[in-house]
Scaffold this motif. Sequence first.
Motif, PDB file in Angstrom:
ATOM      1  N   ARG A 173       0.892  -6.162  -6.611  1.00 17.96           N
ATOM      2  CA  ARG A 173       0.148  -4.973  -6.201  1.00 17.96           C
ATOM      3  C   ARG A 173      -1.088  -5.398  -5.422  1.00 17.96           C
ATOM      4  O   ARG A 173      -1.570  -6.529  -5.561  1.00 17.96           O
ATOM      5  CB  ARG A 173      -0.251  -4.146  -7.416  1.00 17.96           C
ATOM      6  CG  ARG A 173      -1.228  -4.851  -8.322  1.00 17.96           C
ATOM      7  CD  ARG A 173      -1.882  -3.943  -9.347  1.00 17.96           C
ATOM      8  NE  ARG A 173      -2.776  -4.718 -10.195  1.00 17.96           N
ATOM      9  CZ  ARG A 173      -4.002  -5.085  -9.855  1.00 17.96           C
ATOM     10  NH1 ARG A 173      -4.481  -4.772  -8.681  1.00 17.96           N
ATOM     11  NH2 ARG A 173      -4.750  -5.792 -10.692  1.00 17.96           N
ATOM     12  N   LEU A 174      -1.578  -4.478  -4.609  1.00 19.77           N
ATOM     13  CA  LEU A 174      -2.830  -4.738  -3.911  1.00 19.77           C
ATOM     14  C   LEU A 174      -3.983  -4.692  -4.901  1.00 19.77           C
ATOM     15  O   LEU A 174      -3.999  -3.858  -5.805  1.00 19.77           O
ATOM     16  CB  LEU A 174      -3.086  -3.673  -2.843  1.00 19.77           C
ATOM     17  CG  LEU A 174      -2.257  -3.708  -1.575  1.00 19.77           C
ATOM     18  CD1 LEU A 174      -2.682  -2.573  -0.646  1.00 19.77           C
ATOM     19  CD2 LEU A 174      -2.389  -5.038  -0.865  1.00 19.77           C
ATOM     20  N   HIS A 194      -6.978  -3.267  -0.973  1.00 21.03           N
ATOM     21  CA  HIS A 194      -6.980  -1.862  -0.517  1.00 21.03           C
ATOM     22  C   HIS A 194      -8.132  -1.608   0.451  1.00 21.03           C
ATOM     23  O   HIS A 194      -7.948  -0.984   1.501  1.00 21.03           O
ATOM     24  CB  HIS A 194      -7.110  -0.912  -1.711  1.00 21.03           C
ATOM     25  CG  HIS A 194      -5.827  -0.589  -2.388  1.00 21.03           C
ATOM     26  ND1 HIS A 194      -4.848   0.180  -1.812  1.00 21.03           N
ATOM     27  CD2 HIS A 194      -5.363  -0.930  -3.603  1.00 21.03           C
ATOM     28  CE1 HIS A 194      -3.836   0.298  -2.643  1.00 21.03           C
ATOM     29  NE2 HIS A 194      -4.116  -0.374  -3.744  1.00 21.03           N
ATOM     30  N   ARG A 200      -6.545  -0.472   8.968  1.00 22.08           N
ATOM     31  CA  ARG A 200      -5.570   0.567   9.319  1.00 22.08           C
ATOM     32  C   ARG A 200      -6.239   1.756   9.994  1.00 22.08           C
ATOM     33  O   ARG A 200      -5.684   2.358  10.906  1.00 22.08           O
ATOM     34  CB  ARG A 200      -4.782   1.007   8.097  1.00 22.08           C
ATOM     35  CG  ARG A 200      -3.794  -0.085   7.665  1.00 22.08           C
ATOM     36  CD  ARG A 200      -2.877   0.396   6.595  1.00 22.08           C
ATOM     37  NE  ARG A 200      -1.724   1.024   7.237  1.00 22.08           N
ATOM     38  CZ  ARG A 200      -0.772   1.652   6.574  1.00 22.08           C
ATOM     39  NH1 ARG A 200      -0.830   1.754   5.269  1.00 22.08           N
ATOM     40  NH2 ARG A 200       0.244   2.184   7.206  1.00 22.08           N
ATOM     41  N   GLU A 227       0.838  -1.203   0.000  1.00 18.75           N
ATOM     42  CA  GLU A 227       0.000   0.000   0.000  1.00 18.75           C
ATOM     43  C   GLU A 227       0.872   1.252   0.000  1.00 18.75           C
ATOM     44  O   GLU A 227       0.573   2.223  -0.685  1.00 18.75           O
ATOM     45  CB  GLU A 227      -0.926   0.014   1.210  1.00 18.75           C
ATOM     46  CG  GLU A 227      -1.840   1.232   1.206  1.00 18.75           C
ATOM     47  CD  GLU A 227      -2.700   1.320   2.433  1.00 18.75           C
ATOM     48  OE1 GLU A 227      -3.921   1.440   2.263  1.00 18.75           O
ATOM     49  OE2 GLU A 227      -2.165   1.283   3.558  1.00 18.75           O
ATOM     50  N   GLU A 228       1.962   1.206   0.752  1.00 15.47           N
ATOM     51  CA  GLU A 228       2.828   2.387   0.870  1.00 15.47           C
ATOM     52  C   GLU A 228       3.698   2.600  -0.359  1.00 15.47           C
ATOM     53  O   GLU A 228       3.947   3.734  -0.748  1.00 15.47           O
ATOM     54  CB  GLU A 228       3.710   2.261   2.114  1.00 15.47           C
ATOM     55  CG  GLU A 228       2.914   2.368   3.404  1.00 15.47           C
ATOM     56  CD  GLU A 228       3.737   2.086   4.643  1.00 15.47           C
ATOM     57  OE1 GLU A 228       4.898   1.618   4.528  1.00 15.47           O
ATOM     58  OE2 GLU A 228       3.213   2.323   5.746  1.00 15.47           O
ATOM     59  N   GLY A 242      -7.432  -0.857   4.289  1.00 18.64           N
ATOM     60  CA  GLY A 242      -7.782   0.500   4.704  1.00 18.64           C
ATOM     61  C   GLY A 242      -8.687   0.520   5.919  1.00 18.64           C
ATOM     62  O   GLY A 242      -8.492   1.326   6.840  1.00 18.64           O
TER      63      GLY A 242
END
Length: 161
Positions: free
Chosen positions: A115-116, A121, A128, A66-67, A125
């Motif tokens: 990749r996500l 995501h 988090r 994600e980052e 999300g």
Amino acid sequence: MRKADDGRDEVTEGGPGPEWYDRGMDALEREITVFYRRARASSGEMARQVHPELEPAAYGLLVRLEETGPERATELAAYFGVGKATMSRQLRALEQLGLVAREPDPADGRAFLLRLTDEGHHRLGRVREARRARYWRQLAEWDPRDVRELARLLHRLNTAP
């Protein structure tokens, strides 16, 4: 070294002695050990919130993707300090859960980027945000400068050779 009025060791000319250093390292080791154990338990809890079948170690992979955006498996393995086989197994599990997808690396047609997915995501999300809220509650009484300093020092420790 001598004792200050408040009982702490005070550094005198010549720098701190071995006793001060040993006590400091003992305290550091103790606090890092507690922090590490709590972080592992927290990662396990957060991983289960993302997906009930997600391994705790894989949570960090999702955060990293994600980052950074898409990365090669070899870059991820190097970042986390694990072998290619371990990384491949974790990534395969994330793919099977629909949280990560492979795509061709435009710089090298033989390689793939991870990749996500949109689902990855979304799930990450949500978890988090809940974690940030918990940190906010834990650190609400802290001076914001102390929070930034803690982040700076942890970054320094994490990037030390």
